[in-house]
Design a protein around this motif. Structure first.
Motif, PDB file in Angstrom:
ATOM      1  N   GLY A  45      -8.129  -8.755   5.847  1.00  0.00           N
ATOM      2  CA  GLY A  45      -7.045  -8.241   6.674  1.00  0.00           C
ATOM      3  C   GLY A  45      -7.089  -6.736   6.785  1.00  0.00           C
ATOM      4  N   THR A  46      -5.933  -6.145   6.994  1.00  0.00           N
ATOM      5  CA  THR A  46      -5.841  -4.701   7.134  1.00  0.00           C
ATOM      6  C   THR A  46      -5.307  -4.086   5.841  1.00  0.00           C
ATOM      7  OG1 THR A  46      -4.966  -2.885   8.462  1.00  0.00           O
ATOM      8  CG2 THR A  46      -3.518  -4.772   8.162  1.00  0.00           C
ATOM      9  N   TYR A  47      -5.903  -2.972   5.462  1.00  0.00           N
ATOM     10  CA  TYR A  47      -5.465  -2.249   4.274  1.00  0.00           C
ATOM     11  C   TYR A  47      -4.564  -1.130   4.765  1.00  0.00           C
ATOM     12  CZ  TYR A  47      -5.683   0.086  -0.235  1.00  0.00           C
ATOM     13  OH  TYR A  47      -5.361   0.654  -1.448  1.00  0.00           O
ATOM     14  N   ILE A  48      -3.278  -1.259   4.502  1.00  0.00           N
ATOM     15  CA  ILE A  48      -2.339  -0.256   5.008  1.00  0.00           C
ATOM     16  C   ILE A  48      -1.185  -0.085   4.024  1.00  0.00           C
ATOM     17  CG2 ILE A  48      -1.010  -1.897   6.408  1.00  0.00           C
ATOM     18  CD1 ILE A  48      -0.938   0.457   8.537  1.00  0.00           C
ATOM     19  N   THR A  49      -0.781   1.161   3.872  1.00  0.00           N
ATOM     20  CA  THR A  49       0.341   1.459   2.977  1.00  0.00           C
ATOM     21  C   THR A  49       1.656   1.416   3.759  1.00  0.00           C
ATOM     22  OG1 THR A  49       0.261   3.832   3.415  1.00  0.00           O
ATOM     23  CG2 THR A  49      -1.134   3.001   1.602  1.00  0.00           C
ATOM     24  N   ASN A  50       2.749   1.359   3.020  1.00  0.00           N
ATOM     25  CA  ASN A  50       4.066   1.416   3.659  1.00  0.00           C
ATOM     26  C   ASN A  50       4.262   2.743   4.388  1.00  0.00           C
ATOM     27  OD1 ASN A  50       4.686  -1.108   2.714  1.00  0.00           O
ATOM     28  ND2 ASN A  50       5.952  -0.392   1.028  1.00  0.00           N
ATOM     29  N   LEU A  71       8.504 -11.060   6.182  1.00  0.00           N
ATOM     30  CA  LEU A  71       7.430 -11.698   6.960  1.00  0.00           C
ATOM     31  C   LEU A  71       6.584 -12.607   6.081  1.00  0.00           C
ATOM     32  CD1 LEU A  71       6.291  -8.709   9.214  1.00  0.00           C
ATOM     33  CD2 LEU A  71       7.522 -10.776   9.944  1.00  0.00           C
ATOM     34  N   LYS A  72       6.377 -12.178   4.846  1.00  0.00           N
ATOM     35  CA  LYS A  72       5.607 -12.998   3.902  1.00  0.00           C
ATOM     36  C   LYS A  72       6.368 -14.276   3.563  1.00  0.00           C
ATOM     37  CE  LYS A  72       3.552 -12.851  -0.683  1.00  0.00           C
ATOM     38  NZ  LYS A  72       3.440 -12.094  -1.917  1.00  0.00           N
ATOM     39  N   LYS A  73       7.670 -14.154   3.271  1.00  0.00           N
ATOM     40  CA  LYS A  73       8.485 -15.326   2.932  1.00  0.00           C
ATOM     41  C   LYS A  73       8.570 -16.318   4.079  1.00  0.00           C
ATOM     42  CE  LYS A  73      11.467 -13.328  -0.591  1.00  0.00           C
ATOM     43  NZ  LYS A  73      12.827 -12.873  -0.928  1.00  0.00           N
ATOM     44  N   LYS A  74       8.573 -15.813   5.309  1.00  0.00           N
ATOM     45  CA  LYS A  74       8.672 -16.674   6.484  1.00  0.00           C
ATOM     46  C   LYS A  74       7.308 -17.251   6.893  1.00  0.00           C
ATOM     47  CE  LYS A  74      12.798 -14.400   8.265  1.00  0.00           C
ATOM     48  NZ  LYS A  74      13.385 -13.589   9.353  1.00  0.00           N
ATOM     49  N   GLY A  75       6.244 -16.845   6.198  1.00  0.00           N
ATOM     50  CA  GLY A  75       4.937 -17.431   6.438  1.00  0.00           C
ATOM     51  C   GLY A  75       4.117 -16.786   7.546  1.00  0.00           C
ATOM     52  N   TYR A  76       4.522 -15.628   8.029  1.00  0.00           N
ATOM     53  CA  TYR A  76       3.791 -14.980   9.105  1.00  0.00           C
ATOM     54  C   TYR A  76       2.584 -14.182   8.609  1.00  0.00           C
ATOM     55  CZ  TYR A  76       7.433 -16.180  12.429  1.00  0.00           C
ATOM     56  OH  TYR A  76       8.298 -16.874  13.234  1.00  0.00           O
ATOM     57  N   ILE A  77       2.644 -13.725   7.366  1.00  0.00           N
ATOM     58  CA  ILE A  77       1.556 -12.918   6.825  1.00  0.00           C
ATOM     59  C   ILE A  77       1.237 -13.363   5.398  1.00  0.00           C
ATOM     60  CG2 ILE A  77       2.140 -10.888   8.214  1.00  0.00           C
ATOM     61  CD1 ILE A  77       3.388  -9.651   5.664  1.00  0.00           C
ATOM     62  N   THR A  78       0.051 -12.973   4.956  1.00  0.00           N
ATOM     63  CA  THR A  78      -0.301 -13.103   3.545  1.00  0.00           C
ATOM     64  C   THR A  78      -0.602 -11.701   3.028  1.00  0.00           C
ATOM     65  OG1 THR A  78      -2.641 -13.473   4.058  1.00  0.00           O
ATOM     66  CG2 THR A  78      -1.251 -15.428   3.778  1.00  0.00           C
ATOM     67  N   VAL A  79      -0.314 -11.489   1.769  1.00  0.00           N
ATOM     68  CA  VAL A  79      -0.536 -10.191   1.148  1.00  0.00           C
ATOM     69  C   VAL A  79      -1.409 -10.406  -0.075  1.00  0.00           C
ATOM     70  CG1 VAL A  79       0.548  -8.184   0.052  1.00  0.00           C
ATOM     71  CG2 VAL A  79       1.699  -9.334   1.957  1.00  0.00           C
ATOM     72  N   GLN A  80      -2.516  -9.687  -0.120  1.00  0.00           N
ATOM     73  CA  GLN A  80      -3.422  -9.763  -1.256  1.00  0.00           C
ATOM     74  C   GLN A  80      -3.416  -8.407  -1.955  1.00  0.00           C
ATOM     75  OE1 GLN A  80      -7.463 -10.675  -0.195  1.00  0.00           O
ATOM     76  NE2 GLN A  80      -8.193 -10.479  -2.282  1.00  0.00           N
ATOM     77  N   TYR A  88      -3.982  -5.824   0.934  1.00  0.00           N
ATOM     78  CA  TYR A  88      -4.470  -6.220   2.248  1.00  0.00           C
ATOM     79  C   TYR A  88      -3.427  -7.146   2.855  1.00  0.00           C
ATOM     80  CZ  TYR A  88      -9.142  -4.414   1.367  1.00  0.00           C
ATOM     81  OH  TYR A  88     -10.212  -3.599   1.126  1.00  0.00           O
ATOM     82  N   ILE A  89      -3.133  -6.936   4.128  1.00  0.00           N
ATOM     83  CA  ILE A  89      -2.190  -7.791   4.836  1.00  0.00           C
ATOM     84  C   ILE A  89      -2.952  -8.498   5.944  1.00  0.00           C
ATOM     85  CG2 ILE A  89      -0.119  -7.879   6.263  1.00  0.00           C
ATOM     86  CD1 ILE A  89       0.846  -5.360   4.798  1.00  0.00           C
ATOM     87  N   LYS A  90      -2.767  -9.795   5.999  1.00  0.00           N
ATOM     88  CA  LYS A  90      -3.424 -10.585   7.029  1.00  0.00           C
ATOM     89  C   LYS A  90      -2.368 -11.436   7.725  1.00  0.00           C
ATOM     90  CE  LYS A  90      -7.466 -13.442   7.730  1.00  0.00           C
ATOM     91  NZ  LYS A  90      -8.636 -14.033   7.104  1.00  0.00           N
ATOM     92  N   THR A  91      -2.420 -11.473   9.049  1.00  0.00           N
ATOM     93  CA  THR A  91      -1.488 -12.289   9.809  1.00  0.00           C
ATOM     94  C   THR A  91      -2.133 -13.637  10.088  1.00  0.00           C
ATOM     95  OG1 THR A  91      -2.303 -11.427  11.914  1.00  0.00           O
ATOM     96  CG2 THR A  91      -0.418 -10.300  10.930  1.00  0.00           C
ATOM     97  N   ARG A  92      -1.282 -14.609  10.400  1.00  0.00           N
ATOM     98  CA  ARG A  92      -1.813 -15.910  10.817  1.00  0.00           C
ATOM     99  C   ARG A  92      -2.594 -15.712  12.093  1.00  0.00           C
ATOM    100  NH1 ARG A  92       3.606 -18.941  10.770  1.00  0.00           N
ATOM    101  NH2 ARG A  92       3.144 -18.923  12.960  1.00  0.00           N
TER     102      ARG A  92
END
Length: 179
Positions: A45-50, A71-80, A88-92
């Motif tokens: 995914g993308t490596y991005i800070t707040n 967004l993570k709780k609602k299942g739209y993204i995963t956070v590694q 890393y944040i990845k969207t569906r």
């Protein structure tokens, strides 16, 4: 006078309009994250800070953090998580043929489906009650138990007498332990 060029976002427009459980800030954040994920060469995914995301979107880093969590709780993204502070944040993959709906989208779909059955039953015309938000948790549990809304809707299709009035729906949910 120069003719204005019309811009079409049909793919994004359809997808964004389906994000009914997101507030505008969450929608915009998700759209930005999706774009960053698509252009990222990293499969994680993308490596991005707040802070960086805050500068792009125009929200405070604290608000970005809260939005990412939602967004993570609602299942739209995963956070590694990577290291102490990285992630890393990845969207569906919304453009993939096997689009996966969030649990909230599935619940809404099942409620709409049952309400259509209730409206279509002529015996309900005089005293129609419909499935509303008070049933959300019950149907969320039913969807999980039947491993998805498609399986639950198939069961409903094959049991028309059970789901043709509000009493039948209530009785089924209670008997199965969902209500």
């Amino acid at each position: 006078m120069a003719q204005e060029k019309e811009i079409h976002f049909t793919g994004y427009e359809k997808q964004i309009s389906n994000w009914t459980d997101l507030i505008p800030a969450e929608r915009f954040t998700l759209l930005v994250l999706q774009t960053l994920t698509e252009v990222s060469k990293d499969p994680r995914g993308t490596y991005i800070t707040n802070d960086r995301l805050s500068n792009i979107i125009g929200l405070s880093p604290t608000r970005i953090s809260s939005t990412i969590t939602k967004l993570k709780k609602k299942g739209y993204i995963t956070v590694q998580r990577v290291g102490a502070t990285g992630r890393y944040i990845k969207t569906r993959d919304y453009n993939h043929a096997t689009y996966t709906r969030t649990i909230e989208e599935q619940v809404t779909g099942v409620i709409r489906y049952i309400n259509k059955l209730l409206y279509d039953n002529p015996s309900n015309i005089d005293d129609l009650e419909e499935i509303d938000d008070t049933y959300r948790d019950a149907f969320m549990n039913a969807i999980k138990a039947y491993e998805g809304s498609d399986n639950l809707i198939n069961l409903i299709k094959n049991s028309p007498d059970t789901f043709n009035d509000i009493d039948g729906v209530n009785e089924w949910l209670e008997n199965k332990g969902f209500l």
